[in-house]
Design a protein around this motif. Structure first.
Motif, short mmCIF file in Angstrom:
data_model
loop_
_atom_site.label_atom_id
_atom_site.label_comp_id
_atom_site.label_asym_id
_atom_site.label_seq_id
_atom_site.Cartn_x
_atom_site.Cartn_y
_atom_site.Cartn_z
N ALA A 128 0.97 -0.99 0.06
CA ALA A 128 -0.13 0.01 0.16
C ALA A 128 0.42 1.64 0.23
O ALA A 128 1.92 1.34 0.38
CB ALA A 128 -0.75 0.10 1.66
N GLU A 129 0.32 2.34 -0.46
CA GLU A 129 0.72 3.71 -0.73
C GLU A 129 0.83 4.19 0.77
O GLU A 129 0.14 4.59 1.05
CB GLU A 129 0.14 4.01 -1.42
N PRO A 130 2.24 3.98 1.48
CA PRO A 130 1.81 4.60 2.57
C PRO A 130 1.54 6.95 2.43
O PRO A 130 0.24 6.84 3.65
CB PRO A 130 3.47 5.52 2.90
N THR A 131 1.46 7.07 1.61
CA THR A 131 0.66 9.12 1.42
C THR A 131 -1.12 8.56 1.27
O THR A 131 -1.66 9.91 1.43
CB THR A 131 1.15 9.19 0.64
N ARG A 132 -1.66 7.70 0.92
CA ARG A 132 -3.02 6.86 0.51
C ARG A 132 -3.35 6.17 1.27
O ARG A 132 -4.61 5.76 0.71
CB ARG A 132 -2.84 6.69 -1.13
N THR A 133 -2.99 6.25 2.65
CA THR A 133 -2.88 5.01 3.18
C THR A 133 -3.32 5.13 5.20
O THR A 133 -2.40 6.28 5.57
CB THR A 133 -2.60 3.71 3.37
N PHE A 134 -4.81 5.40 4.96
CA PHE A 134 -4.86 6.56 6.48
C PHE A 134 -5.58 5.45 7.76
O PHE A 134 -6.24 4.35 7.33
CB PHE A 134 -6.04 7.51 6.45
N ALA A 135 -5.27 5.82 9.36
CA ALA A 135 -5.68 4.68 9.55
C ALA A 135 -6.58 5.14 10.84
O ALA A 135 -6.38 6.34 11.79
CB ALA A 135 -4.52 5.22 10.63
N VAL A 136 -8.40 5.08 10.46
CA VAL A 136 -9.12 5.72 11.11
C VAL A 136 -10.62 5.37 12.18
O VAL A 136 -11.18 5.57 11.87
CB VAL A 136 -10.45 6.48 9.59
N GLY A 137 -10.10 4.38 12.01
CA GLY A 137 -11.14 3.23 11.81
C GLY A 137 -12.18 2.25 11.63
O GLY A 137 -11.38 2.62 10.32
N ILE A 138 -12.97 1.75 11.47
CA ILE A 138 -13.53 1.07 11.81
C ILE A 138 -14.60 1.37 11.56
O ILE A 138 -15.69 1.41 12.46
CB ILE A 138 -13.66 -0.45 11.91
N PRO A 139 -15.78 1.70 10.19
CA PRO A 139 -17.03 2.19 10.18
C PRO A 139 -18.34 1.70 11.15
O PRO A 139 -18.74 2.02 12.01
CB PRO A 139 -17.31 2.35 8.71
N ARG A 140 -18.31 0.00 11.07
CA ARG A 140 -19.37 -0.29 11.48
C ARG A 140 -19.50 -0.57 13.13
O ARG A 140 -20.20 -0.89 13.94
CB ARG A 140 -19.21 -2.02 10.70
N PHE A 141 -17.97 0.42 13.60
CA PHE A 141 -17.99 0.08 14.68
C PHE A 141 -19.16 2.05 15.51
O PHE A 141 -19.07 1.69 16.67
CB PHE A 141 -17.07 -0.38 16.03
N ASP A 142 -18.59 2.97 14.26
CA ASP A 142 -18.51 4.18 14.89
C ASP A 142 -20.33 4.17 16.01
O ASP A 142 -20.62 4.54 17.06
CB ASP A 142 -19.13 4.86 13.94
N GLU A 143 -21.10 3.30 15.77
CA GLU A 143 -22.71 3.33 16.50
C GLU A 143 -22.99 2.54 17.79
O GLU A 143 -23.75 2.27 18.35
CB GLU A 143 -23.83 3.35 15.60
N VAL A 144 -22.24 1.82 17.37
CA VAL A 144 -22.07 0.41 18.25
C VAL A 144 -21.73 1.25 20.02
O VAL A 144 -21.14 1.94 20.55
CB VAL A 144 -21.77 -0.31 18.46
N LYS A 145 -22.81 0.42 20.55
CA LYS A 145 -22.61 1.45 21.98
C LYS A 145 -23.63 -0.38 22.94
O LYS A 145 -24.30 -0.74 22.71
CB LYS A 145 -23.89 2.16 22.32
N TYR A 146 -22.38 -0.58 23.98
CA TYR A 146 -22.71 -2.11 24.08
C TYR A 146 -23.00 -1.50 26.00
O TYR A 146 -22.57 -0.39 26.42
CB TYR A 146 -21.49 -2.71 24.72
N SER A 147 -24.26 -1.95 26.32
CA SER A 147 -24.93 -2.10 27.21
C SER A 147 -23.63 -2.42 28.53
O SER A 147 -22.90 -3.55 28.79
CB SER A 147 -25.89 -2.82 27.93
N SER A 148 -23.71 -1.38 29.75
CA SER A 148 -23.21 -1.55 31.14
C SER A 148 -23.08 -2.31 32.07
O SER A 148 -23.07 -3.78 33.39
CB SER A 148 -22.45 -0.52 31.87
N LYS A 149 -24.85 -2.64 31.64
CA LYS A 149 -25.76 -4.18 32.65
C LYS A 149 -24.76 -4.71 32.21
O LYS A 149 -25.12 -5.70 31.19
CB LYS A 149 -27.04 -3.36 32.56
#
Length: 369
Positions: free
Chosen positions: A170-191
């Protein structure tokens, strides 16, 4: 503008769908299409009404991956994928790929003229890619180039994965560490459930990848944890990987179909999640949201070759061997706290969808100037 969403499994589909629908909010005239190469393996998804599906047709479905199929099976899959692309009259301006294996690479090659290609790497890559015979054959199919050569931008979970993508071409200047979209809205219950303790085991699809030795180890672990749960009055749940097509029969383990129940729902049923042998992307997401994880090492895995191995084991409570498992380990996993700066190396805590959308829109705009 016509945009093709390309994915080969449920997780990567969630990523490209999230980005596609968010992109359409910013660019309302955009048309979304989806090519599901996983359709070959009896995996289907409920699409948003704003997304038009492209059908891949095979008279005979399979539960084997492309890479484990025979040459005739591989040829059938390649031809079916190319046929699905050619049947659409549209020229795609943008491709957003959630996977980039042989089928996806050939699909992109079939449509790419001036198309802009964006790849979202879902899995967290802990080891550098091996250059075995299969990889060398794929290198020929990729025209002796990196499989990332057709990508304008690449997005991944964190710096550990970014380094491994770059080492794979992969080209370094075109590769970005940004997280994973499918986890953006995931909220886990603390109960947590009351009464007796419940452990949730994160199952893997080793047979899908042809890892028969690890599959045997996982089955042996299931046998152990089944008896251990009965002897210690602990409820055992196993969340099956969506690509695990095996049928299991144990006395006390309750198996959860990962295609029918969300991870959040599974997590809400347990006190501690448990992972064995090879770490999964889901495990890092669970740790990031401070859900207790007990990790059990495998003596045959060389963790020294893992990227950032020096901080990997600071993320959760772990033991060397499942045969030594006792109730005190559950208690210690519940009490364990990790250093937040360490998790950032593996999975970013930022809003990945927002960052990806901004970079794609800016890249599209720069091409149109």
């Amino acid at each position: 503008m016509n945009v093709l969403l390309l994915a080969a499994n449920r997780q990567s589909f969630s990523n490209v769908e999230a980005i596609g629908l968010n992109l359409k909010q910013e660019l309302p005239d955009l048309n979304l299409y989806f090519l599901n190469t996983q359709e070959l393996y009896k995996q289907y998804y409920a699409l948003d009404h704003q997304i038009t599906p492209l059908q891949i047709s095979l008279k005979k479905k399979t539960t084997s991956s492309f890479y484990l199929s025979g040459w005739l099976g591989k040829i059938r899959m390649v031809l079916a994928t190319r046929s699905a692309i050619k049947k659409t009259p549209n020229i795609f301006d943008v491709v957003i790929a959630g996977d980039l294996g042989v089928l996806e690479y050939l699909a992109i090659s079939s449509i790419q003229r001036d198309s802009q290609v964006y790849f979202i790497q879902d899995a967290i890559l802990l080891w550098k890619e091996k250059r075995d015979l299969k990889k060398k054959i794929r290198h020929v199919l990729y025209g002796f180039k990196s499989r990332f050569s057709k990508c304008d931008l690449l997005f991944c979970s964190g710096e550990v994965t970014r380094k491994n993508l770059i080492s794979s071409g992969a080209e370094p200047t075109r590769t970005f560490a940004v997280g994973i979209p499918r986890f953006d809205e995931v909220k886990y219950s603390s109960k947590k459930p009351k009464g007796s303790y419940t452990l949730l085991v994160i199952g893997e699809a080793y047979s899908w990848h042809g890892l028969s030795e690890l599959e045997e180890k996982q089955n042996a672990f299931f046998e152990f944890i089944d008896e251990w749960g009965r002897n210690n009055d602990v409820n055992i749940l196993v969340r099956k990987h969506p690509r695990d097509f095996n049928e299991y029969d144990y006395k006390s383990i309750q198996f959860i179909d990962g295609t029918k129940e969300s991870l959040q729902e599974s997590i809400a049923k347990c006190n501690v999640t448990l992972s064995y042998a090879l770490p999964s992307t889901v495990m890092f997401e669970i740790v990031k949201d401070r859900i207790p994880v007990l990790y059990i090492k495998d003596k045959d895995v060389d963790y020294r070759k893992m990227e950032c191995n020096e901080i990997f084991f600071d993320l959760f409570y772990w033991i060397d061997d499942y045969n030594s498992l006792n109730f005190s380990h559950i208690q210690k996993a519940l009490e364990f706290r990790y250093k937040e700066k360490n998790i950032e190396q593996f999975i970013s805590v930022q809003d990945s969808s927002h960052n990806i959308i901004n970079k794609i829109i800016n890249d599209i705009a720069s091409r149109n100037e």
